[in-house]
Design an enzyme around this catalytic site. Structure first.
Site, PDB file in Angstrom:
ATOM      1  N   ARG A   1       0.926  -1.383   0.087  1.00  0.00           N
ATOM      2  CA  ARG A   1       0.001   0.115   0.062  1.00  0.00           C
ATOM      3  C   ARG A   1       0.900   1.229   0.168  1.00  0.00           C
ATOM      4  NH1 ARG A   1      -4.775  -0.185   3.990  1.00  0.00           N
ATOM      5  NH2 ARG A   1      -5.334   1.604   2.676  1.00  0.00           N
ATOM      6  N   CYS A   2       2.118   1.212   0.280  1.00  0.00           N
ATOM      7  CA  CYS A   2       2.916   2.344   0.312  1.00  0.00           C
ATOM      8  C   CYS A   2       3.713   2.691  -0.944  1.00  0.00           C
ATOM      9  CB  CYS A   2       4.264   1.984   1.436  1.00  0.00           C
ATOM     10  SG  CYS A   2       5.304   3.043   1.412  1.00  0.00           S
ATOM     11  N   ALA A   3       3.765   3.708  -1.689  1.00  0.00           N
ATOM     12  CA  ALA A   3       4.179   4.148  -2.872  1.00  0.00           C
ATOM     13  C   ALA A   3       5.577   3.992  -3.018  1.00  0.00           C
ATOM     14  CB  ALA A   3       3.709   5.554  -3.371  1.00  0.00           C
TER      15      ALA A   3
ATOM     16  N   ARG B   1       6.555   0.351  -3.285  1.00  0.00           N
ATOM     17  CA  ARG B   1       6.328  -0.267  -4.423  1.00  0.00           C
ATOM     18  C   ARG B   1       7.299   0.099  -5.338  1.00  0.00           C
ATOM     19  NH1 ARG B   1       0.836   1.450  -3.346  1.00  0.00           N
ATOM     20  NH2 ARG B   1       1.243   3.150  -4.804  1.00  0.00           N
TER      21      ARG B   1
END
Length: 113
Positions: free
Chosen positions: A9-11, A14
């Site tokens: 969920r963390c940019a 990712r």
């Protein structure tokens, strides 16, 4: 082998994962919110990173502000807080052997490749 402690969920996490995928190297993904590191694992990670436990804490998280911010905590208590609330762990963390980096910015990961 490389290992990434990843939160999908963390940019930034990712982006870090994408760097590893493009590297062509084998790596393992640890979704640390589901597979929470033990106290011993976290202490090892902190040692590999060469930082103090507080430097691995996301101090802007509500959990930290509400429960820990104003307290004088020992390193052991800080590690315990991260085990109890893995959302507090900074991410992504990439490990290679006995070295690790926090992928903030994600390009930092390239130093291990």
């Amino acid at each position: 082998m490389l290992k990434i402690y990843h939160n999908p969920r963390c940019a930034k996490s990712r982006e870090g994962l994408e760097i590893l995928e493009k590297s062509g190297k084998d790596f393992e993904i640890v979704k640390y919110l589901d597979d929470v590191p033990t106290k011993e694992e976290l202490k090892s990670l902190i040692g590999y990173l060469g930082i103090a436990p507080i430097d691995l804490v996301r101090t802007n998280e509500a959990i930290w502000k509400e429960n820990y911010k104003e307290k004088k905590l020992s390193d052991d208590q800080i590690v315990r807080a991260m085990v109890e609330h893995p959302k507090l762990i900074e991410r992504p963390i990439v490990v290679k052997g006995n070295k690790a980096v926090i992928g903030r910015p994600p390009e930092t990961i390239k130093t291990l490749l």
